[in-house]
Design a protein around this motif. Structure first.
Motif, short mmCIF file in Angstrom:
data_model
loop_
_atom_site.label_atom_id
_atom_site.label_comp_id
_atom_site.label_asym_id
_atom_site.label_seq_id
_atom_site.Cartn_x
_atom_site.Cartn_y
_atom_site.Cartn_z
N VAL A 67 17.53 -9.88 -25.17
CA VAL A 67 16.19 -9.81 -25.72
C VAL A 67 15.24 -9.57 -24.54
CG1 VAL A 67 15.96 -12.34 -25.81
CG2 VAL A 67 14.40 -10.89 -27.13
N ALA A 68 14.47 -8.48 -24.65
CA ALA A 68 13.63 -8.02 -23.54
C ALA A 68 12.16 -8.29 -23.87
CB ALA A 68 13.86 -6.54 -23.28
N HIS A 69 11.51 -9.02 -22.99
CA HIS A 69 10.10 -9.36 -23.16
C HIS A 69 9.26 -8.45 -22.27
CE1 HIS A 69 11.61 -12.92 -25.18
NE2 HIS A 69 12.38 -13.13 -24.14
N PHE A 70 8.17 -7.98 -22.83
CA PHE A 70 7.35 -6.99 -22.14
C PHE A 70 5.95 -7.54 -21.88
CE2 PHE A 70 4.64 -3.06 -22.38
CZ PHE A 70 5.04 -2.54 -21.15
N TYR A 71 5.46 -7.28 -20.67
CA TYR A 71 4.16 -7.75 -20.22
C TYR A 71 3.38 -6.56 -19.67
CZ TYR A 71 6.45 -12.38 -20.19
OH TYR A 71 7.14 -13.52 -20.53
N ALA A 72 2.05 -6.69 -19.60
CA ALA A 72 1.23 -5.70 -18.89
C ALA A 72 0.21 -6.47 -18.07
CB ALA A 72 0.52 -4.76 -19.86
N LYS A 73 0.01 -6.04 -16.82
CA LYS A 73 -0.87 -6.77 -15.90
C LYS A 73 -1.80 -5.81 -15.18
CE LYS A 73 -1.87 -10.32 -13.07
NZ LYS A 73 -2.49 -11.56 -13.62
N GLY A 74 -3.09 -6.05 -15.29
CA GLY A 74 -4.08 -5.25 -14.57
C GLY A 74 -4.25 -5.76 -13.15
N LEU A 75 -4.16 -4.85 -12.19
CA LEU A 75 -4.35 -5.17 -10.77
C LEU A 75 -5.56 -4.44 -10.25
CD1 LEU A 75 -0.68 -4.69 -9.44
CD2 LEU A 75 -1.73 -6.81 -10.32
N THR A 76 -6.00 -4.79 -9.04
CA THR A 76 -6.95 -3.91 -8.35
C THR A 76 -6.16 -2.74 -7.79
OG1 THR A 76 -6.65 -4.96 -6.20
CG2 THR A 76 -8.33 -5.92 -7.67
N LEU A 77 -6.85 -1.63 -7.53
CA LEU A 77 -6.16 -0.47 -6.96
C LEU A 77 -5.55 -0.83 -5.59
CD1 LEU A 77 -5.37 2.46 -7.38
CD2 LEU A 77 -7.56 3.14 -6.37
N GLU A 78 -6.23 -1.70 -4.85
CA GLU A 78 -5.70 -2.12 -3.54
C GLU A 78 -4.37 -2.87 -3.71
OE1 GLU A 78 -8.88 -2.52 -4.57
OE2 GLU A 78 -9.69 -0.94 -3.28
N GLN A 79 -4.31 -3.76 -4.71
CA GLN A 79 -3.06 -4.51 -4.95
C GLN A 79 -1.94 -3.56 -5.35
OE1 GLN A 79 -4.60 -7.24 -7.94
NE2 GLN A 79 -4.28 -8.98 -6.56
N LEU A 80 -2.25 -2.61 -6.23
CA LEU A 80 -1.22 -1.67 -6.70
C LEU A 80 -0.75 -0.77 -5.56
CD1 LEU A 80 -0.93 0.04 -10.09
CD2 LEU A 80 -0.86 1.48 -8.05
N GLU A 81 -1.68 -0.31 -4.74
CA GLU A 81 -1.28 0.55 -3.60
C GLU A 81 -0.46 -0.24 -2.59
OE1 GLU A 81 -4.80 3.95 -3.76
OE2 GLU A 81 -5.06 2.23 -2.42
N ALA A 82 -0.73 -1.54 -2.46
CA ALA A 82 0.08 -2.36 -1.56
C ALA A 82 1.50 -2.49 -2.09
CB ALA A 82 -0.57 -3.75 -1.38
N VAL A 83 1.65 -2.58 -3.41
CA VAL A 83 2.98 -2.60 -4.02
C VAL A 83 3.71 -1.29 -3.70
CG1 VAL A 83 4.24 -2.57 -6.21
CG2 VAL A 83 2.41 -4.25 -5.84
N GLU A 84 3.02 -0.17 -3.90
CA GLU A 84 3.65 1.13 -3.64
C GLU A 84 4.05 1.27 -2.17
OE1 GLU A 84 1.78 4.22 -6.85
OE2 GLU A 84 0.49 3.65 -5.19
N ALA A 85 3.17 0.83 -1.29
CA ALA A 85 3.44 1.00 0.15
C ALA A 85 4.61 0.11 0.60
CB ALA A 85 2.18 0.68 0.95
N GLY A 86 4.72 -1.09 0.00
CA GLY A 86 5.75 -2.04 0.44
C GLY A 86 7.08 -1.87 -0.27
N ALA A 87 7.10 -1.12 -1.38
CA ALA A 87 8.31 -1.04 -2.20
C ALA A 87 9.56 -0.57 -1.44
CB ALA A 87 8.05 -0.15 -3.42
N PRO A 88 9.43 0.38 -0.49
CA PRO A 88 10.65 0.80 0.23
C PRO A 88 11.29 -0.31 1.07
CG PRO A 88 8.92 2.46 0.43
CD PRO A 88 8.28 1.25 -0.17
N ARG A 89 10.55 -1.39 1.32
CA ARG A 89 11.13 -2.50 2.08
C ARG A 89 11.63 -3.63 1.18
NH1 ARG A 89 6.56 -1.14 4.63
NH2 ARG A 89 5.42 -2.95 3.87
N ALA A 90 11.56 -3.44 -0.14
CA ALA A 90 12.03 -4.47 -1.07
C ALA A 90 13.56 -4.56 -1.02
CB ALA A 90 11.57 -4.15 -2.49
N LYS A 91 14.07 -5.75 -1.34
CA LYS A 91 15.52 -6.02 -1.30
C LYS A 91 16.30 -5.02 -2.15
CE LYS A 91 18.42 -9.71 -3.24
NZ LYS A 91 18.40 -9.25 -4.64
N ASP A 92 15.80 -4.68 -3.33
CA ASP A 92 16.55 -3.84 -4.28
C ASP A 92 16.31 -2.35 -4.08
OD1 ASP A 92 17.65 -6.07 -5.40
OD2 ASP A 92 16.34 -6.11 -7.16
N HIS A 93 15.42 -1.98 -3.13
CA HIS A 93 15.10 -0.55 -2.96
C HIS A 93 16.34 0.23 -2.56
CE1 HIS A 93 12.92 3.08 -1.95
NE2 HIS A 93 13.56 3.11 -0.80
#
Ligand code: APR
Ligand code: MG
Length: 195
Positions: A107-133
């Motif tokens: 059973v899959a639960h779905f969420y949506a979360k609004g971020l600031t553009l700075e927070q979202l860009e930080a996610v994009e910039a850091g994603a290549p260093r994530a454990k699962d990347h």
């Protein structure tokens, strides 16, 4: 999980121990920029290319060690997106819907979360260093929220990709309910040209 049916959270929580719970989230932020100087981006909406070649949302299985669905989701986000995901927390208030699938029982639960553009860009910039990347996550993508002049390029073409589970419906419903895309674009998707 090709066959999935929508269930209420209360029904989902009452499913027996044979069911595994998973949580995924659509992260979005306002993006004021224009493509080619004339096409409004409106919002940055994140999805990811998964290990199975399908598009989906960040998140994953909730473990017995997780104290809540949201604890499991936020742990998965740190694994899949990296440390920038620690700057915010997805809460029950961000919950949108649940879908159950039979084989295997998930059973899959779905969420949506609004971020600031700075927070979202930080996610994009850091994603290549994530454990699962490079393992479970092959890369983040932004969803095009417009149609090009040919009426196909942009969101209509994006929706032709393969999506995991209920991800395509979850995306479309969130785009509509959160007002992330122009209403006439969504209605044109429901009315294929020539019909
Ligand atoms: N809607 C519905 N179901 C979904 C969605 C979605 N948007 N996204 C994923 N699922 C389903 C998947 O098919 C899977 O059955 O939820 C389950 C868990 O989601 P994943 O993100 O694939 O799980 P994750 O915990 O990140 O692990 C990925 O690692 O441990 C292995 O075998 C495990 O396949 C799993 C993989
Ligand atoms: Mg996952």
């Amino acid at each position: 999980m090709a066959e999935h049916r929508r269930v209420e959270m209360a029904e989902a929580l009452a499913l027996g121990p044979g069911w595994r719970h998973a949580c995924h989230v659509l992260l979005y932020a306002p993006d004021p920029r224009m493509l080619f100087g004339r096409i409004p981006q409106r919002y940055a909406v994140l999805m990811q290319m998964r290990f199975d070649g399908r598009l989906g949302f960040p998140g994953g299985f909730v473990d017995a060690q997780d104290a809540s669905l949201e604890d499991g989701l936020n742990r998965e986000l740190r694994e899949e997106l990296g440390e920038a995901a620690s700057a915010f927390r997805v809460e029950r208030a961000d919950y949108r819907s649940s879908h159950a699938a039979g084989r295997p029982r998930v059973v899959a639960h779905f969420y949506a979360k609004g971020l600031t553009l700075e927070q979202l860009e930080a996610v994009e910039a850091g994603a290549p260093r994530a454990k699962d990347h490079g393992l479970e996550v092959l890369g983040l993508v932004r969803v095009p929220l417009y149609a090009l002049r040919d009426g196909v390029g942009g969101l209509p073409a994006f929706l032709e990709n393969s999506f995991i589970g209920a991800a395509r419906e979850q995306l479309l419903e969130a785009l509509q309910d959160l007002g992330l895309v122009a209403p006439d674009l969504l209605s044109s998707l429901k009315t294929p040209a020539g019909h």
